[in-house]
Design a protein around this motif. Structure first.
Motif, PDB file in Angstrom:
ATOM      1  N   TYR A  71       0.854  -1.184   0.000  1.00  0.00           N
ATOM      2  CA  TYR A  71       0.000   0.000   0.000  1.00  0.00           C
ATOM      3  C   TYR A  71       0.889   1.232   0.000  1.00  0.00           C
ATOM      4  O   TYR A  71       1.836   1.327   0.787  1.00  0.00           O
ATOM      5  CB  TYR A  71      -0.914  -0.016   1.225  1.00  0.00           C
ATOM      6  CG  TYR A  71      -1.815   1.190   1.360  1.00  0.00           C
ATOM      7  CD1 TYR A  71      -2.656   1.577   0.322  1.00  0.00           C
ATOM      8  CD2 TYR A  71      -1.833   1.943   2.533  1.00  0.00           C
ATOM      9  CE1 TYR A  71      -3.494   2.683   0.452  1.00  0.00           C
ATOM     10  CE2 TYR A  71      -2.664   3.045   2.674  1.00  0.00           C
ATOM     11  CZ  TYR A  71      -3.484   3.405   1.620  1.00  0.00           C
ATOM     12  OH  TYR A  71      -4.303   4.494   1.747  1.00  0.00           O
ATOM     13  N   SER A  72       0.585   2.189  -0.889  1.00  0.00           N
ATOM     14  CA  SER A  72       1.393   3.401  -1.004  1.00  0.00           C
ATOM     15  C   SER A  72       0.567   4.642  -0.700  1.00  0.00           C
ATOM     16  O   SER A  72      -0.563   4.766  -1.163  1.00  0.00           O
ATOM     17  CB  SER A  72       1.980   3.509  -2.423  1.00  0.00           C
ATOM     18  OG  SER A  72       2.832   2.418  -2.710  1.00  0.00           O
ATOM     19  N   TYR A  73       1.160   5.546   0.079  1.00  0.00           N
ATOM     20  CA  TYR A  73       0.537   6.842   0.371  1.00  0.00           C
ATOM     21  C   TYR A  73       1.648   7.808   0.777  1.00  0.00           C
ATOM     22  O   TYR A  73       2.654   7.401   1.366  1.00  0.00           O
ATOM     23  CB  TYR A  73      -0.513   6.736   1.481  1.00  0.00           C
ATOM     24  CG  TYR A  73       0.059   6.402   2.844  1.00  0.00           C
ATOM     25  CD1 TYR A  73       0.337   7.406   3.767  1.00  0.00           C
ATOM     26  CD2 TYR A  73       0.346   5.093   3.195  1.00  0.00           C
ATOM     27  CE1 TYR A  73       0.865   7.115   5.004  1.00  0.00           C
ATOM     28  CE2 TYR A  73       0.884   4.786   4.434  1.00  0.00           C
ATOM     29  CZ  TYR A  73       1.138   5.801   5.331  1.00  0.00           C
ATOM     30  OH  TYR A  73       1.679   5.506   6.555  1.00  0.00           O
ATOM     31  N   SER A  74       1.497   9.079   0.419  1.00  0.00           N
ATOM     32  CA  SER A  74       2.469  10.126   0.789  1.00  0.00           C
ATOM     33  C   SER A  74       3.905   9.732   0.462  1.00  0.00           C
ATOM     34  O   SER A  74       4.827   9.944   1.245  1.00  0.00           O
ATOM     35  CB  SER A  74       2.351  10.463   2.284  1.00  0.00           C
ATOM     36  OG  SER A  74       1.065  10.919   2.598  1.00  0.00           O
ATOM     37  N   THR A  77       5.757   3.458   0.569  1.00  0.00           N
ATOM     38  CA  THR A  77       5.205   2.166   0.168  1.00  0.00           C
ATOM     39  C   THR A  77       5.427   1.172   1.298  1.00  0.00           C
ATOM     40  O   THR A  77       6.566   0.928   1.705  1.00  0.00           O
ATOM     41  CB  THR A  77       5.861   1.636  -1.116  1.00  0.00           C
ATOM     42  OG1 THR A  77       5.583   2.551  -2.194  1.00  0.00           O
ATOM     43  CG2 THR A  77       5.303   0.261  -1.485  1.00  0.00           C
ATOM     44  N   HIS A 120      -5.886  14.872   5.043  1.00  0.00           N
ATOM     45  CA  HIS A 120      -5.734  13.985   3.887  1.00  0.00           C
ATOM     46  C   HIS A 120      -7.066  13.298   3.611  1.00  0.00           C
ATOM     47  O   HIS A 120      -7.989  13.334   4.426  1.00  0.00           O
ATOM     48  CB  HIS A 120      -4.653  12.928   4.155  1.00  0.00           C
ATOM     49  CG  HIS A 120      -5.071  11.907   5.181  1.00  0.00           C
ATOM     50  ND1 HIS A 120      -5.113  12.180   6.548  1.00  0.00           N
ATOM     51  CD2 HIS A 120      -5.485  10.622   5.051  1.00  0.00           C
ATOM     52  CE1 HIS A 120      -5.518  11.111   7.194  1.00  0.00           C
ATOM     53  NE2 HIS A 120      -5.762  10.144   6.314  1.00  0.00           N
ATOM     54  N   ASP A 122      -8.432   9.402   2.061  1.00  0.00           N
ATOM     55  CA  ASP A 122      -8.021   8.054   1.659  1.00  0.00           C
ATOM     56  C   ASP A 122      -8.539   7.804   0.244  1.00  0.00           C
ATOM     57  O   ASP A 122      -9.516   7.066   0.040  1.00  0.00           O
ATOM     58  CB  ASP A 122      -8.566   7.016   2.644  1.00  0.00           C
ATOM     59  CG  ASP A 122      -7.967   7.186   4.034  1.00  0.00           C
ATOM     60  OD1 ASP A 122      -6.769   7.526   4.118  1.00  0.00           O
ATOM     61  OD2 ASP A 122      -8.685   6.982   5.020  1.00  0.00           O
ATOM     62  N   ASP A 123      -7.897   8.444  -0.713  1.00  0.00           N
ATOM     63  CA  ASP A 123      -8.381   8.403  -2.103  1.00  0.00           C
ATOM     64  C   ASP A 123      -7.334   7.872  -3.071  1.00  0.00           C
ATOM     65  O   ASP A 123      -7.360   8.182  -4.263  1.00  0.00           O
ATOM     66  CB  ASP A 123      -8.851   9.793  -2.541  1.00  0.00           C
ATOM     67  CG  ASP A 123      -7.770  10.853  -2.364  1.00  0.00           C
ATOM     68  OD1 ASP A 123      -6.640  10.509  -1.941  1.00  0.00           O
ATOM     69  OD2 ASP A 123      -8.049  12.035  -2.653  1.00  0.00           O
ATOM     70  N   GLU A 124      -6.397   7.062  -2.569  1.00  0.00           N
ATOM     71  CA  GLU A 124      -5.395   6.475  -3.451  1.00  0.00           C
ATOM     72  C   GLU A 124      -6.072   5.580  -4.489  1.00  0.00           C
ATOM     73  O   GLU A 124      -7.085   4.933  -4.216  1.00  0.00           O
ATOM     74  CB  GLU A 124      -4.374   5.659  -2.642  1.00  0.00           C
ATOM     75  CG  GLU A 124      -3.455   6.496  -1.771  1.00  0.00           C
ATOM     76  CD  GLU A 124      -4.099   6.930  -0.470  1.00  0.00           C
ATOM     77  OE1 GLU A 124      -3.569   7.847   0.175  1.00  0.00           O
ATOM     78  OE2 GLU A 124      -5.132   6.342  -0.105  1.00  0.00           O
ATOM     79  N   GLN A 173     -14.583  10.250   0.601  1.00  0.00           N
ATOM     80  CA  GLN A 173     -13.174  10.563   0.344  1.00  0.00           C
ATOM     81  C   GLN A 173     -12.994  11.552  -0.814  1.00  0.00           C
ATOM     82  O   GLN A 173     -11.953  12.210  -0.916  1.00  0.00           O
ATOM     83  CB  GLN A 173     -12.379   9.282   0.075  1.00  0.00           C
ATOM     84  CG  GLN A 173     -12.478   8.234   1.171  1.00  0.00           C
ATOM     85  CD  GLN A 173     -12.052   8.748   2.536  1.00  0.00           C
ATOM     86  OE1 GLN A 173     -11.103   9.531   2.659  1.00  0.00           O
ATOM     87  NE2 GLN A 173     -12.748   8.323   3.582  1.00  0.00           N
ATOM     88  N   GLN A 177     -11.804  15.752   3.653  1.00  0.00           N
ATOM     89  CA  GLN A 177     -10.532  15.333   4.213  1.00  0.00           C
ATOM     90  C   GLN A 177     -10.715  15.091   5.711  1.00  0.00           C
ATOM     91  O   GLN A 177     -11.699  15.542   6.301  1.00  0.00           O
ATOM     92  CB  GLN A 177      -9.467  16.420   4.005  1.00  0.00           C
ATOM     93  CG  GLN A 177      -9.097  16.679   2.559  1.00  0.00           C
ATOM     94  CD  GLN A 177      -8.112  17.832   2.426  1.00  0.00           C
ATOM     95  OE1 GLN A 177      -8.284  18.881   3.042  1.00  0.00           O
ATOM     96  NE2 GLN A 177      -7.072  17.636   1.629  1.00  0.00           N
ATOM     97  N   ARG A 196      -9.433  -1.437   4.939  1.00  0.00           N
ATOM     98  CA  ARG A 196      -9.713  -1.001   3.580  1.00  0.00           C
ATOM     99  C   ARG A 196      -9.582  -2.183   2.640  1.00  0.00           C
ATOM    100  O   ARG A 196      -9.099  -3.248   3.040  1.00  0.00           O
ATOM    101  CB  ARG A 196      -8.761   0.130   3.194  1.00  0.00           C
ATOM    102  CG  ARG A 196      -7.299  -0.261   3.357  1.00  0.00           C
ATOM    103  CD  ARG A 196      -6.395   0.957   3.444  1.00  0.00           C
ATOM    104  NE  ARG A 196      -6.567   1.663   4.698  1.00  0.00           N
ATOM    105  CZ  ARG A 196      -6.340   2.963   4.856  1.00  0.00           C
ATOM    106  NH1 ARG A 196      -5.937   3.695   3.845  1.00  0.00           N
ATOM    107  NH2 ARG A 196      -6.505   3.541   6.024  1.00  0.00           N
TER     108      ARG A 196
END
Length: 200
Positions: A71-74, A77, A120, A122-124, A173, A177, A196
């Motif tokens: 999972y990747s965010y900001s 990874t 933020h 959670d919309d990846e 999302q 935010q 998720r």
């Protein structure tokens, strides 16, 4: 523990579907899970880049998944661990009440009031178009804020209690935010489990 558990309630937010379950877990269950996860989770602290500068993320994290998908965010990874028995138990309870099957759980440990999570959504892309995010709180209560992406002066604040569940669905999302702000008050540690679904 209350003899009469509180009813879940819907937050009145335009363009959002947010439900709060104050007594998702009993106080005894929540305390047992907190103690277990606090001790047994392989917590890590990643670096994040903010305005070109690299800083340690202001909280500890861990990722678990049933399908081994990262999972990747900001610009971070994370590679998942396999679900533990305790996490699997909580996951089953969450799936029953939400009628949703989750693959992944991101855990956050807020050690004190200095630990936080900035604005933020959670919309990846890997979460899909209208992701369902189920957030379980264990430990100290912390203020949780929601902010309309367009009308940024529209902010809703609430306290996420020990053993509670916050469910964000549909277009939430896209339009809102959220954050856990820092606090100068003394607070004990808090663990947040965000379930998720990430499909390969």
């Amino acid at each position: 523990m209350s003899l009469f558990p509180s009813e879940p309630y819907q937050l009145k937010l335009s363009g959002a579907n947010v439900m709060y379950y104050p007594d998702f877990l009993t106080s005894e269950e929540a305390t047992l899970y907190f103690t277990t996860l606090y001790k047994e989770t392989p917590w890590q602290q990643d670096d994040i880049k903010v305005f070109g500068k690299v800083h340690p993320q202001p909280r500890l994290t861990a990722l678990y998944a049933t399908n081994n998908i990262p999972y990747s965010y900001s610009n971070i990874t994370m590679h998942p661990h396999s679900f533990t028995f305790a996490l699997s138990e909580i996951k089953k309870k969450v799936e029953i009440i939400t009628n949703t099957t989750f693959t992944t759980c991101l855990l956050n440990l807020y050690r004190d009031g200095k630990d936080s999570n900035g604005w933020h959504a959670d919309d990846e892309k890997e979460l899909g178009k209208n992701p369902t995010i189920a957030s379980v709180s264990l430990g100290a209560s912390r203020v949780f804020k929601l902010r309309d992406k367009k009308a940024k002066s529209s902010v809703h604040s609430m306290s996420l209690e020990h053993g509670s569940l916050l469910l964000m669905k549909d277009e939430t999302q896209h339009n809102w935010q959220h954050q856990i702000p820092k606090t100068s008050k003394f607070v004990e540690p808090r663990i947040n489990l965000t379930f998720r679904t990430i499909k390969g």
